[in-house]
Design a protein around this motif. Sequence first.
Motif, PDB file in Angstrom:
ATOM      1  N   ARG A   1    -127.008  37.428 -32.190  1.00 54.42           N
ATOM      2  CA  ARG A   1    -126.803  38.846 -31.922  1.00 54.42           C
ATOM      3  C   ARG A   1    -127.360  39.125 -30.540  1.00 54.42           C
ATOM      4  N   ASN A   2    -126.635  39.944 -29.835  1.00 52.42           N
ATOM      5  CA  ASN A   2    -127.103  40.290 -28.498  1.00 52.42           C
ATOM      6  C   ASN A   2    -127.383  41.784 -28.452  1.00 52.42           C
ATOM      7  N   TYR A   3    -128.549  42.141 -27.950  1.00 48.96           N
ATOM      8  CA  TYR A   3    -128.908  43.554 -27.861  1.00 48.96           C
ATOM      9  C   TYR A   3    -128.810  44.048 -26.425  1.00 48.96           C
ATOM     10  N   LEU A   4    -128.079  45.149 -26.281  1.00 41.62           N
ATOM     11  CA  LEU A   4    -127.855  45.706 -24.952  1.00 41.62           C
ATOM     12  C   LEU A   4    -128.252  47.169 -24.939  1.00 41.62           C
ATOM     13  N   PRO A   5    -128.727  47.653 -23.815  1.00 42.05           N
ATOM     14  CA  PRO A   5    -129.000  49.091 -23.757  1.00 42.05           C
ATOM     15  C   PRO A   5    -127.684  49.857 -23.843  1.00 42.05           C
ATOM     16  N   SER A   6    -127.683  50.950 -24.566  1.00 36.51           N
ATOM     17  CA  SER A   6    -126.481  51.773 -24.624  1.00 36.51           C
ATOM     18  C   SER A   6    -126.891  53.141 -25.135  1.00 36.51           C
ATOM     19  N   HIS A   7    -125.970  54.062 -25.075  1.00 35.12           N
ATOM     20  CA  HIS A   7    -126.293  55.413 -25.527  1.00 35.12           C
ATOM     21  C   HIS A   7    -126.119  55.541 -27.030  1.00 35.12           C
ATOM     22  N   GLU A   8    -125.586  54.491 -27.649  1.00 33.29           N
ATOM     23  CA  GLU A   8    -125.422  54.554 -29.101  1.00 33.29           C
ATOM     24  C   GLU A   8    -126.780  54.360 -29.772  1.00 33.29           C
ATOM     25  N   PRO A   9    -126.887  54.768 -31.045  1.00 29.11           N
ATOM     26  CA  PRO A   9    -128.181  54.636 -31.716  1.00 29.11           C
ATOM     27  C   PRO A   9    -128.632  53.174 -31.750  1.00 29.11           C
ATOM     28  N   CYS A  10    -129.918  52.993 -31.680  1.00 24.40           N
ATOM     29  CA  CYS A  10    -130.479  51.648 -31.641  1.00 24.40           C
ATOM     30  C   CYS A  10    -130.058  50.851 -32.877  1.00 24.40           C
ATOM     31  N   ARG A  11    -129.762  49.594 -32.682  1.00 24.63           N
ATOM     32  CA  ARG A  11    -129.417  48.617 -33.719  1.00 24.63           C
ATOM     33  C   ARG A  11    -128.053  48.862 -34.337  1.00 24.63           C
ATOM     34  N   HIS A  12    -127.246  49.590 -33.622  1.00 26.61           N
ATOM     35  CA  HIS A  12    -125.917  49.947 -34.071  1.00 26.61           C
ATOM     36  C   HIS A  12    -124.965  48.890 -33.507  1.00 26.61           C
ATOM     37  N   LEU A  13    -124.030  48.417 -34.303  1.00 26.39           N
ATOM     38  CA  LEU A  13    -123.073  47.424 -33.789  1.00 26.39           C
ATOM     39  C   LEU A  13    -122.114  48.114 -32.826  1.00 26.39           C
ATOM     40  N   MET A  14    -121.934  47.508 -31.659  1.00 26.56           N
ATOM     41  CA  MET A  14    -121.113  48.181 -30.654  1.00 26.56           C
ATOM     42  C   MET A  14    -119.796  47.456 -30.469  1.00 26.56           C
ATOM     43  N   ASN A  15    -118.739  48.243 -30.429  1.00 23.58           N
ATOM     44  CA  ASN A  15    -117.446  47.645 -30.129  1.00 23.58           C
ATOM     45  C   ASN A  15    -117.037  47.974 -28.706  1.00 23.58           C
ATOM     46  N   SER A  16    -117.750  48.947 -28.157  1.00 16.65           N
ATOM     47  CA  SER A  16    -117.317  49.454 -26.860  1.00 16.65           C
ATOM     48  C   SER A  16    -117.554  48.447 -25.742  1.00 16.65           C
ATOM     49  N   ILE A  17    -118.652  47.700 -25.834  1.00 14.48           N
ATOM     50  CA  ILE A  17    -118.897  46.737 -24.768  1.00 14.48           C
ATOM     51  C   ILE A  17    -118.597  45.346 -25.298  1.00 14.48           C
ATOM     52  N   MET A  18    -117.556  44.766 -24.793  1.00 10.97           N
ATOM     53  CA  MET A  18    -117.233  43.413 -25.208  1.00 10.97           C
ATOM     54  C   MET A  18    -117.742  42.473 -24.142  1.00 10.97           C
ATOM     55  N   THR A  19    -118.551  41.532 -24.535  1.00  6.57           N
ATOM     56  CA  THR A  19    -118.897  40.532 -23.540  1.00  6.57           C
ATOM     57  C   THR A  19    -117.919  39.404 -23.698  1.00  6.57           C
ATOM     58  N   GLU A  20    -117.789  38.660 -22.643  1.00  5.27           N
ATOM     59  CA  GLU A  20    -116.896  37.523 -22.638  1.00  5.27           C
ATOM     60  C   GLU A  20    -117.272  36.530 -23.721  1.00  5.27           C
ATOM     61  N   SER A  21    -118.594  36.438 -23.954  1.00  9.96           N
ATOM     62  CA  SER A  21    -119.081  35.372 -24.825  1.00  9.96           C
ATOM     63  C   SER A  21    -118.644  35.542 -26.271  1.00  9.96           C
ATOM     64  N   GLY A  22    -118.277  36.757 -26.649  1.00  6.84           N
ATOM     65  CA  GLY A  22    -117.838  36.968 -28.023  1.00  6.84           C
ATOM     66  C   GLY A  22    -118.982  37.110 -29.006  1.00  6.84           C
ATOM     67  N   ILE A  23    -120.206  37.111 -28.525  1.00  5.53           N
ATOM     68  CA  ILE A  23    -121.355  37.316 -29.404  1.00  5.53           C
ATOM     69  C   ILE A  23    -121.382  38.793 -29.784  1.00  5.53           C
ATOM     70  N   PRO A  24    -121.625  39.116 -31.052  1.00  2.00           N
ATOM     71  CA  PRO A  24    -121.667  40.530 -31.429  1.00  2.00           C
ATOM     72  C   PRO A  24    -122.766  41.268 -30.661  1.00  2.00           C
ATOM     73  N   ASN A  25    -122.405  42.416 -30.148  1.00  2.00           N
ATOM     74  CA  ASN A  25    -123.370  43.217 -29.398  1.00  2.00           C
ATOM     75  C   ASN A  25    -123.919  44.331 -30.254  1.00  2.00           C
ATOM     76  N   PHE A  26    -125.212  44.532 -30.145  1.00  2.00           N
ATOM     77  CA  PHE A  26    -125.839  45.645 -30.832  1.00  2.00           C
ATOM     78  C   PHE A  26    -126.514  46.529 -29.804  1.00  2.00           C
ATOM     79  N   SER A  27    -126.658  47.759 -30.184  1.00  2.00           N
ATOM     80  CA  SER A  27    -127.297  48.670 -29.242  1.00  2.00           C
ATOM     81  C   SER A  27    -128.805  48.471 -29.266  1.00  2.00           C
ATOM     82  N   ALA A  28    -129.382  48.398 -28.077  1.00  2.00           N
ATOM     83  CA  ALA A  28    -130.834  48.248 -27.980  1.00  2.00           C
ATOM     84  C   ALA A  28    -131.485  49.603 -27.739  1.00  2.00           C
TER      85      ALA A  28
END
Lengths: 321, 399, 834
Positions: free
Chosen positions: A266-293
């Motif tokens: 799981r990769n945690y990224l800063p975002s405006h979404e609530p913390c620990r929320h699964l994000m679909n908006s930011i797709m990284t190339e790597s395909g690892i699921p992103n969560f909001s940090a």
Amino acid sequence: MFRKKKSRVLQRDVNFGNCLEDMNLQITNDFYLRKLNAPNELYEFQVTKDKEYNEKFYFAVLDHVYSWTLQNSLLTRISIPLESSPSEPHSWIYATRNWQTNENGIVIIIQSMSHPLIWSNRNLREGDVRRATVLDVIAKCTEKKLSVVIFSPSALLWDQSINFPRTTRYFTSQGLQITKKSIIKDVETPESYVSIGLNYVMSNSVSTKIHFVGSEYGSYLLNSYLDLNWKKFSGKAGAILLIMNMSINEELHDPDYVSYLIEHARNYLPSHEPCRHLMNSIMTESGIPNFSAGKYIDEFYDYIGDVLLEMIALDTNTSKS
Amino acid sequence: MAEGDFKNDSTGCIGDSVEFTTFKKRTGKSLGNRRKKRGLSGWEPYFQEPELTAEEKLENETLYSRNIPLTVRMERFIQRYRSRRKWSDPTRIRLFTMYLDLGGVSTGQKQFTGGTDINNDAKAREVSAQTTTDYIEYDILDEYDIDFKWVAGVFLSSHILYNAGLTKEEDLQIACQIVRNFLLSVLHNNVAPEFEDNIRDACLLAEQAETELISNKRLSTKLPGRLQRALASIHVDNYKGLWDKSQSDRTSDSSVNFIESNNTKFMPNDELFEPDGISRFSTQQARDYIQRTLGPRYLTGKVVEQEYLTVKLVSKTLLNFSNQSLCKAVFIVWDPPGSKYSQDTNKERLEVILESDLLNNTVDGTHLEGSFTFLDNGLTILDTVLAVLPTFYEEVKDE
Amino acid sequence: MSYKPSSEIALRPGYGGLGKQITLKANFFQIISLPNETINQYHVIVGDGSRVPRKQSQLIWNSKEVKQYFGSSWMNSVYDGRSMCWSKGDIADGTIKVNIGSESHPREIEFSIQKSSKINLHTLSQFVNSKYSSDPQVLSSIMFLDLLLKKKPSETLFGFMHSFFTGENGVSLGGGVEAWKGFYQSIRPNQGFMSVNVDISSSAFWRNDSLLQILMEYTDCSNVRDLTRFDLKRLSRKFRFLKVTCQHRNNVGTDLANRVYSIEGFSSKSASDSFFVRRLNGEEQKISVAEYFLENHNVRLQYPNLPCILVKNGAMLPIEFCFVVKGQRYTAKLNSDQTANMIRFAVQRPFERVQQIDDFVHQMDWDTDPYLTQYGMKIQKKMLEVPARVLETPSIRYGGDCIERPVSGRWNLRGKRFLDPPRAPIRSWAVMCFTSTRRLPMRGIENFLQTYVQTLTSLGINFVMKKPPVLYADIRGSVEELCITLYKKAEQVGNAPPDYLFFILDKNSPEPYGSIKRVCNTMLGVPSQCAISKHILQSKPQYCANLGMKINVKVGGINCSLIPKSNPLGNVPTLILGGDVYHPGVGATGVSIASIVASVDLNGCKYTAVSRSQPRHQEVIEGMKDIVVYLLQGFRAMTKQQPQRIIYFRDGTSEGQFLSVINDELSQIKEACHSLSPKYNPKILVCTTQKRHHARFFIKNKSDGDRNGNPLPGTIIEKHVTHPYQYDFYLISHPSLQGVSVPVHYTVLHDEIQMPPDQFQTLCYNLCYVYARATSAVSLVPPVYYAHLVSNLARYQDVTADDTFVETSEASMDQEVKPLLALSSKLKTKMWYM
């Protein structure tokens, strides 16, 4: 015409005493870094008008917090290169006492280029010291009978005057010369430090499960190492927690490792979404699921212990079933 | 003025004949005029200030009397110097100001006018008084020593290299000339007789600097030289195979094609990156060249160490190679005076083989900062030059 | 149908209504009653017709000869100090001789006057009511009013250009110098009335006090005894030309006490030791200054040990009798304390500025001004209240659907990602360091690069190459060869042409910066980023983030954009142009450079740039047609759409140049469109931007302003104090740091788009939030900012610009204008100039 005379006053080393209290600071009962005489006041960067003094003061504070963390988390230090004598240049990895014999599992943390054992200086100033440092994570893991090994890839320069590994930032801010004597043989780069350290940990731990945490620059160091050595690890690997992952697909060569990442990391990224929320908006190339940090990466360090344990629990369940 | 004038003096003011001659004329102006009349700018390399007239001598004796502190004398002199030269070249102004600044003389910006336009109709005299803004703190000597030579040396070495970023020959020349011109004028007007020797030394240094800096600059563009470049192309990581044909596609994004008319379309083409076997070597060219010059022995070798070092050229000896005029340059490791740290190395003496014509105009004692790569067969490669520094190179701590 | 003034310049289509309505105070004072007469305009020649110093022309104008010749008309005449004079009286053509010397030493100069035309002042009233167009009558009328207004203050006050000082309420700056507040005033045509624009200016003056007192302060002596020990002679230069009077108890009220002397310096000896020889009863006699004053004036010196001042004719005066004459500008450099005091004095909180403007207006007392009365001119003494609106703050879109709603015009990048990082990750780049390893060791660079890559990754720029090759280099080597080497090195390691090159310089010096930019922008066509070694050593994340903003747009990304709701462009493809002309300074060689930037996306965020050389000091952009053709093609190539509208922001034009902008540049834009296709006819809007003016706006209610009391970002003023009928407005778009905010004056010169004013004003304001180099709203629309940046860099492509001095003779001025080195076409889709 006129030439400035050599300054007669030699630069004396400023002495900040032996503890935070000597610097008019304290760690309060509820674990906040505050002024000694005013428990509600935060640490201030502007101690005096002298910038150099402020820098020195700041690093002295970080040093005290480092020692405090070391003491309270009961970490042992393993020197890298291994078997170096205390006066020989070396860097450290930090481990909980029973890391070699613990069979339940081991957590390997690779920090970012921050100060050793401290996640975020900002949190240190404002928040709970246990969470700003690695103390909270260690406490949570130990409770679950997991061992922890911590890598601090930033402190790879040897300070001869006190026989201690330091960060480059420390050297430049204090105006110290980086000489050959500051270079630590075999661990001149973060990559070699991680590689030597991990090889050692791998061959000396009896644990059947290894979980990984890679934070910011540390995520890149971790991925590069695992990608190269995946064959050795694939059997033991558990959860992989990345914080602001810096690696991209092009850099990874082992397809098995890549698919493992997509599956388990799981990769945690800063975002405006609530913390620990699964994000679909930011797709990284790597395909690892992103969560909001959370809004800022610093916010996430408050939660890192909880998130890690959740991931480990999840991993244990899936591997049981 | 005849004494008789005082008879009708109803003003209540009186004359003092001595003071009067001192302040009656601004001979500074007339000097400037004499310079202009001769059709000179004052910057000609062999410019000589005209002999002082008796009147001017007298004036100088008052202005620069020995019992006036040197700071005041210098301040006065700089004002007059500024008014006697033509300052139409922005580079020259910039350099002169930097030089003064290094020497403890602050130059003010245009004064704070708070948005009011400067009075255009001010008399010319007042204008010149308005714009003279160099000043020396009156207590400067509590913290400073007087040393004209040191200021000239530091200015013409580390200061113009790193602070001013001077790269063109003509700019280097301007820098040396402005210092020399200024100091000669200090001597000529007898401003600081008690430091005459020191100022003369500084003058000589500025003269020497001009020759050295120009030759340093030329050397900078040639170094490390053909042979060392060839060696670097074989042995040094940074340059290995650098100029071999690459497969990378340099055409730009073809989806976007809009072209500016009357603007020749320019793409970095292969010609721009062609190895020429002189300053850029393909691996093959390098091997051939080394084979031809030093022989096959130097085609192999393992890198033992690489270090960035600042060194001093102590000697050059011609070598006997069949078809190539090469020389052995010997350097010793050298810490510039005033540098913050001493270099951390166990090396003391280095030998590098260079084309002999490279160092033709380079005096012994010239310094280099470079990247040296040491091979296990004893060969030292000078693969990169960071700077060629004059013999008198010096730095200031804590800039 | 109401009358429409005929004008080539666009008329105001109406007003906007968006935003919160507020009332502000403007530094304009309404003229309630305008003169209506028809007056005569005269042509004046003084002496041989060459320019006369201001002091002298004042002397002539106020001479008894001129007053006598003008007779009763003098009271109602104004003179511009050069060749123009106006009066409602009838003055005969003729020439008189004026004595500008003294009674005893006359000096004569000729003054000729000749009637040239009639000016009907009534046209002004019609003009401000949009019933008459701007023409020479109107312009002359405005000049006349300006001079009429100046006439009285220039008699009693200390005047410099448009500014006047009363000399009251000075604030000490220390060292005998004080700061004065003065004011600026000029006549402006507004909506339905004329007004006087009044602003504050500050300047340093010598305090008018006894010279002794001033000297003690200047030398920091607490008593006179200390002063006697001080070597005053060394101060001679500082006090040179200072004007003083000589007063003592026995010349009070006499002419002597008013006589002004100019200080030449100080004597080296004291007053009792300074002797001179005088002739008394046929005998020569030595006498000291002190004795002389006792004998001749019956005053005993209190401080005979002090030196004397030397004055012009070689005479000496005792310091203790000297008094500094009022109103002398202090022209030397202020020392650091004085400068700090001056800044404290000059930088005002807005409410203080209001207070002071009001005070000055009160002092001016226009009601009793005899010259204004002559023409029945009356001016309101209260600041005009003007309706204004505070526009809504736009929202900005960053990557990952992150919407930033800035508060008070500022935000930061923490936790944000760029809207559009470059399409591909950075796979090839390299670093070249032009400084010594003694100053910046390799470890320092490596440490910086870790922070840098980590920071940029967090902003969304991915790096395949995390550890670029680093080469050191000699700044005196061949920069061209070095750049090529670095390019090749990046290519070799990254296996692709470099995305950009990174250079580390030791200081902010013209070289090697200029050469790097020239080689990278023209030969190699690769974006370049320069940084200073000090910052590399400190390697702060904040600094890296600032670099990130520049890098992202340099490699083709977009940092942020307005959310669709905040973007008035809507879905209509619109080409936004920004234009500016750079002129070389007086000492420098080189051509003038015209730069145009043009949007290449639909949101007005990304701009391509063109610059061209043109003759020195020519303001109109040459070859506009070709440039615009190219830019239109660019827009089409990048957006796959044809612009239906073109909005052209043009900076640097003064009101006098508006027409030429319209005539030349606009028609060329149109030609460009037609040349693409005869049917292609996009709608065009041309708008100029100006920062140099004296309009300031102040809040009435606290809630309408920021902490400092300046209007909030987004404040727009388009009523009352704007032009009678042209389409202009003032906009404050940026947060203020300190002092009084300067609004930008926008004037729409031509408008075919016919956007409602609300929409256009919102566009101007909202665009200020997406300037790629900042995380704050800027004061000027970004396209204009970008054009400035392009001009700055294009100077390095000027082959004729040379720092080394070339004597500029007449011959060299006529030389053909050499074109700039061509920008590489590889950079056209990137904002290389950031």
